[in-house]
Design an enzyme around this catalytic site. Structure first.
Site, PDB file in Angstrom:
ATOM      1  N   HIS A 188       1.482  -4.397  13.417  1.00  0.00           N
ATOM      2  CA  HIS A 188       1.279  -4.091  11.988  1.00  0.00           C
ATOM      3  C   HIS A 188       0.776  -5.336  11.266  1.00  0.00           C
ATOM      4  CE1 HIS A 188       2.367  -2.348   7.973  1.00  0.00           C
ATOM      5  NE2 HIS A 188       2.523  -3.644   7.691  1.00  0.00           N
ATOM      6  N   GLU A 189       1.457  -6.452  11.463  1.00  0.00           N
ATOM      7  CA  GLU A 189       1.049  -7.687  10.794  1.00  0.00           C
ATOM      8  C   GLU A 189      -0.296  -8.175  11.315  1.00  0.00           C
ATOM      9  OE1 GLU A 189       2.486  -8.530   8.190  1.00  0.00           O
ATOM     10  OE2 GLU A 189       4.205  -7.185   8.457  1.00  0.00           O
ATOM     11  N   HIS A 222      -3.052  -6.812   9.375  1.00  0.00           N
ATOM     12  CA  HIS A 222      -3.372  -7.558   8.151  1.00  0.00           C
ATOM     13  C   HIS A 222      -4.094  -8.860   8.484  1.00  0.00           C
ATOM     14  CE1 HIS A 222      -1.072  -4.873   5.670  1.00  0.00           C
ATOM     15  NE2 HIS A 222       0.092  -5.193   6.205  1.00  0.00           N
TER      16      HIS A 222
END
Length: 445
Positions: free
Chosen positions: A24-25, A28
């Site tokens: 998920h990170e 980003h």
């Protein structure tokens, strides 16, 4: 051994969740770096740093509390605009404005003028959306991949046309489980010579590939003689059966029995043969995966929308004597417990394949939850930043249409009081779920 298996289940789901958070990170991090934003930290977890290392300008590391993660980009808030000396803003002494000013001053202190073009606020609206949606979209991709493995590689639970049991006689639909066959009519399947283990190939001329085909053909053939072709020990057998007309429950699309206003089962007179199919994991076509993903999204969105009511129910069950809703929210302790139960289960018919399928399904559900929950348009969630970027885009579009100067980026630091309130609510929700998972847990077996 069961204790070791229970711990193994906890470890497996913890690793799976940890990888999901890390990816998920990464969703980003990659677009942020691609667009030139200076990313100073990529961390998994919160609290004190356990271990970290530096690659270029970014510090990568693990934190002590594995309940999430984050990346730190410079310039999340716009700096103060230049003002004439001695100018005093009307709200400069307000508590909310003070929070915003302090946040912007801290942000500005983390980089110099040479990096002003590498801030998050300097990005265009489309690029801000790509950066902030990158994390949730990564969870959606993980959920889709896991559902594909589950559906196409392992299989989904289905009732197959292989006969599991044959009724001895015809009993009323509402008969007790231990009702006797004394004096009752012999079931049509028993009379026709159908036996457990038979693979049903054709009924009344119709090809059979699923158990729904069996149900449809039998229900339409009540009161008349039909041909039934089965395969037994590699040999095809042509049998003849006469399904009787009998009152049987009406089932909804989700497989549940329909009831009337009094709560009684709704029945209809249809053909009855007296056989049951064999449950098994059946591999699906990849074309069914989009429908599965869509259904999972809708189901998860309904849970998120009704979360306040569901949390109230959790609190009532945790502090009272009520039962937990098995489809309600669970915390990290509850998820770990369920994973341990799955791996350590010694239930009939719950073999290794079913355990692997259950764990994959659990991780797919968790990633879908992360996707949907992070789209909620509230800070500090990703959806809050997405909403800010969309507002910025609308403001700039209206300014261009009216021939006015660019209003600049939206100052999200003004939302800090709401952000802090939402963060406190999330902490409270986490504590409540952990407490409920300890004192009144959801169990599988």
């Amino acid at each position: 051994m069961s204790v070791l298996l229970f711990v193994l289940g906890i470890v497996l789901v913890a690793l799976g969740l940890g990888v999901s958070i890390a990816l998920h990170e990464l969703g980003h991090l990659l677009p942020a770096k691609r667009f030139g934003v200076k990313v100073t930290q990529y961390m998994i977890g919160f609290g004190p740093t356990v271990r970290s290392w530096r690659r270029g300008e970014t510090e990568y590391g693990l934190k002590a509390i594995p309940l999430g993660g984050y990346i730190r980009m410079i310039g999340m808030y716009p700096p103060h605009k230049g003002e004439p000396e001695g100018t005093v803003r009307e709200d400069s002494t307000g508590m909310f404005q003070q929070l915003a000013d302090e946040a912007k001053e801290y942000e500005s202190s983390q980089y110099g003028p040479e990096d002003a073009h590498r801030t998050f606020v300097a990005l265009s609206v489309p690029r801000k959306l790509v950066v902030m949606l990158g994390g949730p979209v990564m969870n959606l991709l993980i959920a889709t991949m896991l559902m594909t493995v589950l559906a196409c590689g392992i299989g989904m639970p289905e009732v197959t046309p292989r006969v599991q049991s044959v009724s001895q006689c015809v009993l009323p639909a509402d008969a007790a489980a231990d009702a006797s066959c004394a004096g009752e009519q012999e079931a049509p399947a028993m009379a026709a010579g159908i036996r457990p283990g038979d693979e049903i190939l054709r009924i009344d001329g119709a090809e059979i590939s699923t158990w729904d085909d069996v149900t449809t053909a039998v229900r339409a053939a009540g009161g008349r003689e039909i041909d039934v072709i089965v395969e037994r020990d590699g040999e095809r057998l042509d049998l003849t059966a006469t399904p009787i007309l009998d009152d049987r429950p009406v089932y909804a699309a989700d497989g549940s029995a329909e009831t009337d206003e009094n709560g009684d089962d709704v029945t209809e007179e249809v053909g009855f043969l007296g056989v049951s199919g064999t449950p098994a994991l059946v591999r699906q076509s990849p074309l069914k995966v989009p429908g599965m993903v869509g259904s999972a999204f809708v189901g998860t969105a309904k849970v998120v929308v009704t979360l306040p009511v569901r949390l109230y129910d959790v609190a009532v069950a945790a502090f009272g004597s009520g039962e937990r809703d098995p489809n309600g929210p669970v915390g990290v302790v509850g998820v770990s417990r369920l994973a341990g139960e799955i791996v350590a289960a010694d239930e009939p018919g719950f073999a290794l394949q079913q355990k692997v399928a259950s764990l994959i399904s659990m991780l797919a559900s968790l990633n879908m939850a992360l996707f949907v929950f992070n789209l909620v348009p509230l800070l500090p969630l990703d959806g809050g930043h997405v909403l800010g970027a969309l507002i910025e885009g609308v403001r700039r579009a209206f300014a261009r249409l009216r021939g006015r100067p660019d209003p600049g980026p939206v100052d999200m630091s003004r939302m800090l009081p709401l952000t802090n309130a939402v963060a406190l609510l999330f902490i409270g929700m986490t504590v409540l779920l952990i407490y409920a998972d300890v004192v009144n847990p959801i169990t599988l077996f």
